[in-house]
Design a protein around this motif. Structure first.
Motif, short mmCIF file in Angstrom:
data_model
loop_
_atom_site.label_atom_id
_atom_site.label_comp_id
_atom_site.label_asym_id
_atom_site.label_seq_id
_atom_site.Cartn_x
_atom_site.Cartn_y
_atom_site.Cartn_z
N THR A 186 11.82 88.64 48.67
CA THR A 186 11.98 87.93 47.58
C THR A 186 11.50 88.56 46.46
O THR A 186 10.52 89.14 46.29
CB THR A 186 11.33 86.46 47.43
N CYS A 187 12.27 88.19 45.08
CA CYS A 187 12.03 88.84 43.75
C CYS A 187 10.76 87.87 43.36
O CYS A 187 10.80 86.81 43.43
CB CYS A 187 12.99 88.68 42.95
N ASP A 188 9.87 88.49 42.86
CA ASP A 188 8.53 87.94 42.29
C ASP A 188 8.94 86.89 41.24
O ASP A 188 8.17 86.13 40.74
CB ASP A 188 7.47 88.88 41.64
N SER A 189 9.96 87.68 40.41
CA SER A 189 10.57 87.06 39.02
C SER A 189 11.40 85.76 39.53
O SER A 189 11.35 84.79 38.99
CB SER A 189 10.88 87.92 38.11
N CYS A 190 12.38 86.02 39.93
CA CYS A 190 13.56 85.17 39.81
C CYS A 190 13.75 84.29 41.23
O CYS A 190 14.40 83.46 41.48
CB CYS A 190 15.05 85.90 39.47
N LYS A 191 12.67 84.75 42.29
CA LYS A 191 12.83 84.23 43.50
C LYS A 191 13.94 84.49 44.34
O LYS A 191 13.94 83.85 45.17
CB LYS A 191 12.38 82.91 43.34
N VAL B 127 14.54 97.85 41.38
CA VAL B 127 14.61 96.82 40.15
C VAL B 127 15.66 95.74 40.57
O VAL B 127 16.51 95.98 41.32
CB VAL B 127 15.17 97.43 38.99
N CYS B 128 15.16 94.59 40.59
CA CYS B 128 15.95 93.38 41.02
C CYS B 128 17.38 93.34 40.34
O CYS B 128 17.52 93.47 39.19
CB CYS B 128 15.27 92.02 40.62
N PRO B 129 18.27 93.25 41.24
CA PRO B 129 19.60 93.55 40.67
C PRO B 129 20.36 92.07 40.01
O PRO B 129 21.15 92.00 39.14
CB PRO B 129 20.65 93.74 42.00
N TYR B 130 19.33 91.05 40.02
CA TYR B 130 19.53 89.68 39.46
C TYR B 130 18.92 89.51 38.15
O TYR B 130 19.59 89.22 37.28
CB TYR B 130 19.44 88.73 40.53
N CYS B 131 17.55 90.03 38.08
CA CYS B 131 16.91 89.66 37.01
C CYS B 131 16.25 90.92 36.13
O CYS B 131 15.71 90.77 35.23
CB CYS B 131 15.76 88.64 37.20
N GLY B 132 16.25 92.17 36.80
CA GLY B 132 16.01 93.35 36.23
C GLY B 132 14.37 93.62 36.40
O GLY B 132 13.82 94.39 35.98
N HIS B 133 13.79 92.77 37.37
CA HIS B 133 12.21 92.64 37.54
C HIS B 133 12.05 94.22 38.19
O HIS B 133 12.75 94.75 39.07
CB HIS B 133 11.82 91.50 38.46
N HIS B 134 11.08 94.73 37.72
CA HIS B 134 10.68 96.04 38.26
C HIS B 134 9.60 95.94 39.42
O HIS B 134 8.35 95.63 39.18
CB HIS B 134 10.15 96.86 37.19
ZN LIG Z 1 14.69 89.07 40.22
#
Ligand SMILES: [Zn+2]
Ligand SMILES: [Zn+2]
Lengths: 316, 292, 316, 292
Positions: free
Chosen positions: B34-39, B53-60
């Protein structure tokens, strides 16, 4: 300090006895004598067996001699330098031109206050970036004009504040380390009280490190270490032991060069001889280092740092 | 010492694989994240392909050291050195967990011998020394071994006239080695200073998180400092600052973007463009024949 | 611009006439022809006789090509550098690594915006101390790595703000002058628009000064000069004349080296050839200066500065 | 350009001898002075004896150049140079008053040929070059002549290995010489830089007022900067800042004490202790044989 409480209780008791009239209660004389012996014994036990945590407490004693006491006693013709020429003047760090028995030097030092008002102005000796940048300006003067640097360490550490972070305290400390690393003049450092982490190190290494017996120098405060290890700051005594932060430990690790002794109870009970002894050691260090040419000096300083560290190396 | 914050942060949620009792209980461990940022939930293969890098929100997300090296250097150019250097236990540090245990479990978990991997490589054809730190190894804290490897990196770069490119992450100085760790700050700064005098370039990439004694020594002595988006970079960590000041922290305090605003880094560069940007900077700063 | 108003009025009239139906009003054709001749004449008169004040207005034209236009057109592989590593990143000054036909350089420039939003972010091109300090950081990189410096001037001047003063803008400008003075790499400066006082000078002198025909460079703005002289800013035109601030004046004083011509109405009406010509001059300057060794370069730069000034000298 | 403010300020009240219609009409002109700060009346002889510091409130009055030199250097040690350098009128600058007129009336009023007096001297026995600026001469603004004298001061100090002690006051660059004035900033800064490279000390004393192009060039490039109490020092003058920002200025904005708080000067030193302090600094920074 906490660990001195039993001692102080006994002292109180003795005082009370002494105030009684011996003519009325003749048996008191013997009791006084007895108590005095007990007290002497307890005093010895208390101070001879003090551990790292007790030393940390002594190092923080509000009446412990401070940078300004050393400067006032050991130096004459002091010209304080203010400001980083960029943003501000940080009173938590002293920078000055000063003379010690005819030797002209640049003095740096963390500056704790003695009163609450002083401590607020000086942020209890915890520098902001401006402090390191002022120190750097003074170091560059030392370099330009061939003046040795004498630095007194006494800080709980860099200030964990919003503005200090915003104005890049990590950058300032790093620059200061980098400047000190090859400053082509003798650098003598004296740990007089607290040596807290990066805030101390920024002006805290050189060609000679003199530690007071009860001064400490540590990568992290015992309290914070205890928080990390046990989630309770109250186990600081234990952490202080783990961290190997005393003057003697630093000698063992090859980081410090010499220790200046203190009275059993700490330098605050009789500061003059301690300050004088520190002065004597600084003088001797400056004399020895003054003989060395700048290139050899900085080369040796590098080798000294280069050798610090204990690790294993197998086939890579 | 910001290490506090990171020890704590590690406890809660950083890069948590979905598992166990949650609503997504069917997903096999480690395959989804799960992405820390966009979940959102990301397939592990997708994450690896996108440089983490999260493909949805760009979280590294954090990157393991060798994966980072592969992202950064010319393919196959790495020649590691100092791989045999590993931590000793000079303080015989024993607390809740002994230091020896911490290191050995870090080795097992990461497959590394220490928190930093150092080596010769080329980037865009330029000969460089790289050092890449791995946060999963005792919070990428700097003890004697890390200090030694970083120092050798500078020294080898001087003698072989190579550029320096470091990808940095760290929880700070390694508490369990006490003053020996603190002195690694001075040691690495001294090595960086000697390197600097050679007119060779040093590029630092600050990744999430870079704090404490590493930030306050070699990490910020670079000629050019880039930071990854959202990376937390500072000296004292945010929780410590909050505790000490009892003030509300500014928005995005200590984020890469915050640092850019405050003049402390040259740019925030997304991971996808990092190799190209670093290579371009080397084009400018590494001229045949060295310094002018 | 104010001085173009009669021209624009005539153009409007002509436009109106042209929109009329010639079939209905046959006499219009002749009138149009007549007006067109008048217009041509007026255009010539307007632009050929423009004085210093008109040039100042042209230099400030919102559509005049800006630093970013020169950089975008003439340079490739631009790596912008941000921040002074001390306090902030000043968007009013650009610092970048950039390449011009294979020549790698450090580019500096005042950066005005084209939109209100941009102008607010960039403080209308008036730097704060952070801007000069960023520029200095870039200059030191240029020095360390042997990259020539190309600087584009376009600022009304340093910002007369409280914070700019608090953070020592005079100190920052002075340091920048001092750094530029003996920077051992070629420094080519291009006056592209406004050259306002210390804020321009901080990145505004070197080995070659190229001025656009309508760029100005002045010790004080004409408006402020008029305020001092006559207590009214409205007499700025007069002051602009007194100040000798045009490109041609700078050539006369031996401060500027060459002038790049502009279209009659100013560079904004046809920017491409102007930008291309600037690029050509920069290229030629870099080629010539690239031949000179650093020591000769800085010696010549000193002699160049040293020679500026007109005074009398009697028996002292 | 802060010169605006100073031109205005001169109009109102600075160092006004009491005269004419006021309540103290009997006092002969020039013999008594009212203190700008505490408004008390001071006898001229008393003011001269107190180094032009108000004996009641400590306010520092402007000091004519030669009086300043007498306060600063070892008695009788001054050997002036460049005394024949004076302003020309390269722009043929004519406004309400012509530049030629301004200069000639300044000469008459001050008895000086230019706004700065330069010379060799000793201070505490140390060989130095001094330059002292006189605000009564066209606001001690810097045109070609001042720039030339300051530049020569640095150059002679290099060739004779002397320290530099400047007592500075200035309204800024001299508008009436246009770009020639602005370029004196670069010229003097360049000379200061060359001097600096010699490892010789430069001490600047900023006095009331020091603004504009002089503050932004040689004045602030000193190794040690002292300011006199209450001296106004800045780039843009306070009125201009107020106009431009439409903000209320902070208390004591741009005062010497304000600068000290903001880290811009080494100390605020009262006139009475200035010679001693300067001499002491020279003891530290001028070692026989020059730089290490
Ligand atoms: Zn994300
Ligand atoms: Zn008074």
């Amino acid at each position: 300090m906490e660990f001195e409480r039993p001692l102080f209780e006994l002292e109180d008791k003795l005082d009370q006895l002494k105030r009684m009239d011996v003519a009325v209660n003749p048996e008191i004389a013997a009791e006084v004598e007895d108590l005095e012996q007990q007290l002497e014994q307890l005093r010895k036990e208390t101070y001879e067996q003090i551990g790292p945590w007790e030393r940390v407490q002594i190092s923080r004693h509000p009446e412990r001699p401070k940078t300004q006491d050393y400067v006032a006693t050991l130096f004459t013709d002091v010209v304080e330098l203010h400001g980083d020429r960029l943003f501000g003047d940080d009173e938590a760090i002293l920078a000055a031109l000063a003379t010690m028995l005819g030797r002209r030097v640049v003095v740096l030092g963390h500056r704790k206050g003695k009163t609450t008002k002083e401590n607020v102005a000086r942020n209890f000796g915890s520098p902001h970036p401006e402090g390191y940048r002022k120190a750097m300006r003074a170091m560059r003067l030392a370099e330009r004009f061939g003046l040795p640097v004498v630095a007194f360490l006494d800080t709980a550490g860099a200030y964990p504040g919003i503005e200090a972070e915003q104005r890049g305290q990590a950058w300032a400390i790093a620059e200061s380390l980098s400047l000190l690393a090859d400053l082509p003049v003798p650098v003598v450092v004296v740990g007089i009280g607290e040596g807290g982490s990066g805030g101390a190190l920024a002006i805290g290494f050189g060609d000679r490190l003199i530690m007071l017996e009860n001064a400490y120098y540590s990568v992290i405060s015992p309290e914070m270490c205890a928080m990390i290890l046990h989630k309770e700051a109250s186990r600081a005594a234990e952490a202080a032991g783990c961290l190997r932060l005393t003057a003697a430990d630093l000698i063992d690790f090859g980081i410090a060069d010499e220790i200046v002794g203190e009275p059993l109870e700490g330098a605050h009970v009789d500061p003059e001889p301690v300050i004088a002894a520190v002065g004597e050691r600084i003088r001797a260090a400056l004399d020895a280092l003054g003989e060395v040419d700048p290139q050899t000096l900085t080369q040796k300083r590098y080798e000294r740092l280069r050798a610090i560290g204990v690790f294993e190396e197998g086939a890579g | 010492m910001s290490i506090t914050d990171w020890f704590r942060a590690r406890e809660d949620k950083r890069y948590t694989p979905v598992n166990g009792a949650g609503p997504k209980a069917d997903v096999p461990e480690g395959v989804w994240t799960t992405c820390d940022s966009c979940k959102r939930i990301i397939y592990e293969g997708e994450l690896a392909a996108s440089m983490r890098v999260c493909p949805y929100c760009g979280h590294h997300f954090p990157v393991p050291a060798h994966e980072r090296i592969a992202q950064l250097v010319d393919e196959g150019s790495l020649e590691e050195f100092g791989a045999g250097i590993t931590s000793s236990d000079p303080l015989e540090f024993v607390a809740a967990k002994s230091y020896v245990q911490s290191v050995s479990s870090a080795k097992e978990k990461s497959g590394l011998e220490e928190a930093v991997v150092t080596g010769r490589a080329t980037i865009g054809g330029h000969p460089v020394i790289v050092a890449v730190m791995d946060f999963s190894f005792v919070g990428a804290s700097m003890g004697s071994a890390v200090g030694e490897k970083i120092t050798r990196a500078f020294e080898i770069a001087v003698s072989e006239r190579r550029g320096i490119v470091f990808a940095i992450a760290s929880g700070g100085a390694r508490m369990q080695e006490g003053m020996l760790s603190l002195m690694q700050m001075a040691k690495t700064a001294a090595a960086a200073k000697r390197y600097r005098a050679e007119g060779l370039p040093y590029i630092a990439v600050l990744t999430n998180p870079t704090t404490g004694g590493v930030t306050a020594s070699f990490a910020t002595l670079a000629d050019i400092i880039f930071a990854e988006p959202g990376a937390l970079v500072g000296f004292a960590g945010p929780r410590l600052v909050e505790q000490a000041t009892r003030q509300k922290l500014p928005k995005d305090f200590q984020s890469a973007e915050f640092l850019l605003d405050h003049g402390l880094v040259d740019d925030v560069v997304a991971r996808g463009g990092l190799r190209e940007r670093v290579s371009l900077v080397l084009d400018y700063l590494m001229r045949p024949g060295g310094a002018a």
